[in-house]
Design a protein around this motif. Structure first.
Motif, PDB file in Angstrom:
ATOM      1  N   ASN A 156       0.807  -1.215   0.000  1.00 10.00           N
ATOM      2  CA  ASN A 156       0.000   0.000   0.000  1.00 10.00           C
ATOM      3  C   ASN A 156       0.843   1.268   0.000  1.00 10.00           C
ATOM      4  OD1 ASN A 156      -3.044  -0.424   0.094  1.00 10.00           O
ATOM      5  ND2 ASN A 156      -2.333  -1.946   1.548  1.00 10.00           N
ATOM      6  N   CYS A 264      -5.551   7.890  -2.119  1.00 13.96           N
ATOM      7  CA  CYS A 264      -6.317   8.034  -0.873  1.00 13.96           C
ATOM      8  C   CYS A 264      -6.782   6.677  -0.351  1.00 13.96           C
ATOM      9  CB  CYS A 264      -7.525   8.944  -1.107  1.00 13.96           C
ATOM     10  SG  CYS A 264      -7.114  10.668  -1.453  1.00 13.96           S
ATOM     11  N   SER A 265      -7.223   5.821  -1.266  1.00 11.29           N
ATOM     12  CA  SER A 265      -7.671   4.487  -0.871  1.00 11.29           C
ATOM     13  C   SER A 265      -6.524   3.678  -0.274  1.00 11.29           C
ATOM     14  CB  SER A 265      -8.250   3.761  -2.086  1.00 11.29           C
ATOM     15  OG  SER A 265      -8.706   2.480  -1.752  1.00 11.29           O
ATOM     16  N   ALA A 268      -5.619   4.904   3.207  1.00 13.51           N
ATOM     17  CA  ALA A 268      -6.559   4.416   4.215  1.00 13.51           C
ATOM     18  C   ALA A 268      -6.262   2.963   4.564  1.00 13.51           C
ATOM     19  CB  ALA A 268      -7.989   4.566   3.711  1.00 13.51           C
ATOM     20  N   PHE A 271      -3.239   2.863   6.760  1.00 12.65           N
ATOM     21  CA  PHE A 271      -3.614   3.251   8.126  1.00 12.65           C
ATOM     22  C   PHE A 271      -4.197   2.057   8.877  1.00 12.65           C
ATOM     23  CE2 PHE A 271      -7.081   4.572  10.976  1.00 12.65           C
ATOM     24  CZ  PHE A 271      -6.382   5.357  11.878  1.00 12.65           C
ATOM     25  N   ALA A 272      -5.065   1.298   8.198  1.00 10.18           N
ATOM     26  CA  ALA A 272      -5.672   0.123   8.836  1.00 10.18           C
ATOM     27  C   ALA A 272      -4.620  -0.921   9.178  1.00 10.18           C
ATOM     28  CB  ALA A 272      -6.736  -0.471   7.916  1.00 10.18           C
ATOM     29  N   SER A 291     -14.868  -5.725   8.140  1.00 11.69           N
ATOM     30  CA  SER A 291     -14.643  -4.927   6.934  1.00 11.69           C
ATOM     31  C   SER A 291     -15.864  -4.859   6.014  1.00 11.69           C
ATOM     32  CB  SER A 291     -13.458  -5.497   6.149  1.00 11.69           C
ATOM     33  OG  SER A 291     -13.764  -6.763   5.599  1.00 11.69           O
ATOM     34  N   CYS A 316     -11.810   6.191   0.046  1.00  7.55           N
ATOM     35  CA  CYS A 316     -11.110   6.123   1.340  1.00  7.55           C
ATOM     36  C   CYS A 316     -11.723   5.055   2.236  1.00  7.55           C
ATOM     37  CB  CYS A 316     -11.157   7.479   2.034  1.00  7.55           C
ATOM     38  SG  CYS A 316     -10.080   8.732   1.315  1.00  7.55           S
ATOM     39  N   ILE A 317     -13.053   5.026   2.302  1.00  8.16           N
ATOM     40  CA  ILE A 317     -13.734   4.018   3.116  1.00  8.16           C
ATOM     41  C   ILE A 317     -13.460   2.616   2.572  1.00  8.16           C
ATOM     42  CG2 ILE A 317     -15.982   3.187   3.926  1.00  8.16           C
ATOM     43  CD1 ILE A 317     -16.966   6.101   3.748  1.00  8.16           C
ATOM     44  N   GLY A 319     -10.804   1.667   0.917  1.00  8.49           N
ATOM     45  CA  GLY A 319      -9.431   1.331   1.258  1.00  8.49           C
ATOM     46  C   GLY A 319      -9.284   0.898   2.705  1.00  8.49           C
ATOM     47  N   LEU A 320      -9.996   1.568   3.596  1.00  6.82           N
ATOM     48  CA  LEU A 320      -9.947   1.205   5.010  1.00  6.82           C
ATOM     49  C   LEU A 320     -10.466  -0.218   5.214  1.00  6.82           C
ATOM     50  CD1 LEU A 320      -9.226   2.544   7.764  1.00  6.82           C
ATOM     51  CD2 LEU A 320     -11.658   3.074   8.004  1.00  6.82           C
TER      52      LEU A 320
END
Length: 396
Positions: A156, A264-265, A268, A271-272, A291, A316-317, A319-320
């Motif tokens: 990522n 952005c994806s 995210a 970050f996760a 998820s 973004c969501i 990707g998280l």
């Protein structure tokens, strides 16, 4: 500090750098493929067919490379994948260049693009199972989720840099990001050649029985993995069309905004994987269950969105959610089998994303040609059913 510890640290760093290079190369392609295809006269379904054919190839050969890494050694198979990916991308880009110059009519270009991409995918399929199996070999069961998460995080990081740098390079030409990705993956291959230690033969070169997709230990994860990546592929293959058509962009502008959305994806997801997973003391299958609802929200944003901001928020969501689901899927498969079957299970698990990407792009582009919102509502429904499916199985 023991020599074995130093060797493991060096191996992990090399694996992570290789994963980052592949992540870069993959996201660069998805950012530019749709506008490139339209530039040479291809329609949405034809562009989706390029990805579907290569993904089907990945599905078919990934288990073979997984078993090959058990028999030949992880390092050798990983090198085949990295060098092969570099060479194959040169051929793929060359066909696009010929078509852009007018030397190929669209149907000829389509056939050659599929052929070169399938050839590329045949060797590229060696990367994921060998890298994941290598990581499994040098980590304990306790640290397996963290190890798989680290590879996902590295991928990522590359996926974040890919669209950012690719968007800048696209201003030179839409093919420039592809040529740059060749240099990056070639550098990763050379680094692997000189820096990745060979595993002891007792771990890397022993023939093992074939692991079937229907093996009850991993079958629920196989089903979950295929549907998981099918939904993700639908979005990834149609989002460029959505941006271009809804916002009225040309090819270069589309590549740039898609690059930003993928960046952005990926951020995210990173970050996760780096901050959330280490703090969530849950089993792999639970990560999948967490998820699903998140990604359903993302699909709703894609379907209902009318602005660039809503699409970016949806990515973004998404990707998280994928940042949680990906390591959960890979680690769940790894811990379900014995240490002697790590190469085989890495191959089987590594074949699930390609199968999802075989169905997803064709289905998504077909649905998009009917209505721009259909791909996302279909993915929403699929994930709702997948969530219910995961509730039936215990996370052992």
């Amino acid at each position: 500090m023991s020599n074995s510890h130093v060797a493991n640290v060096l191996a992990k760093r090399t694996l992570l750098l290789a994963a980052a290079a592949i992540g870069f190369a993959q996201t660069v392609l998805f950012a530019i493929l749709a506008p490139l295809g339209r530039e040479i006269g291809l329609v949405e379904v034809q562009i989706g067919a390029i990805i579907s054919c290569s993904s089907l190839t990945l599905f078919l050969v990934s288990p073979l490379w997984g078993r090959a890494s058990d028999n030949w050694g992880r390092r050798k198979v990983l090198l085949i994948g990295l060098f092969g990916y570099s060479a194959g991308t040169v051929m793929f880009a060359s066909v696009f260049k010929a078509a852009l110059l007018g030397y190929l009519i669209p149907i000829t270009a389509l056939i050659l693009l599929i052929v070169t991409r399938v050839a590329n995918a045949t060797v590229m399929a060696a990367v994921s199972p060998s890298a994941n199996a290598y990581m499994a070999d040098i980590t304990s069961i306790k640290d397996r989720v963290k190890g798989m998460g680290a590879i996902g995080a590295a991928g990522n990081i590359g996926a974040i840099l890919g669209p950012a740098i690719g968007g800048l390079l696209a201003s030179i030409s839409l093919l420039t990001p592809l040529y740059f990705s060749v240099l990056l993956t070639l550098a990763a291959a050379i680094l692997t050649l000189y820096s990745l230690p060979e595993l002891p033969k007792s771990k890397a070169v022993i023939k093992r029985p074939k692991l079937k997709y229907t093996d009850p230990r991993i079958f629920p994860l196989v089903v979950a993995g295929v549907f998981l990546f099918m939904g993700f592929a639908i979005v990834q293959q149609t989002i460029a069309f959505r941006f271009q058509d809804m916002l009225g962009l040309d090819g270069t502008e589309t590549a740039k905004i898609v690059g930003i959305s993928l960046m952005c994806s990926a951020a995210a997801a990173l970050f996760a994987q780096m901050l959330l997973i280490p703090r969530l003391a849950v089993r792999p299958f639970v990560l999948l269950r967490i998820s699903m609802p998140m990604m359903m929200v993302a699909f709703a944003f894609m379907a209902l969105g009318q602005t660039q901001g809503m699409y970016l928020l949806g990515m973004c969501i998404l990707g998280l959610g994928m940042g949680l689901a990906g390591p959960g899927f890979m680690a769940g498969a790894s811990v379900a089998v014995s240490s002697e079957e790590q190469g085989a299970v890495a191959g089987v698990a590594g074949a699930c994303p390609p199968l999802g990407f075989t169905v997803g792009p064709l289905l998504g582009t077909y649905l998009y040609s009917i209505d721009g919102t259909l791909p996302y509502w279909f993915a929403f429904t699929s994930y709702a059913l997948l969530f219910l499916f995961t509730l039936k199985f215990k996370d052992k």
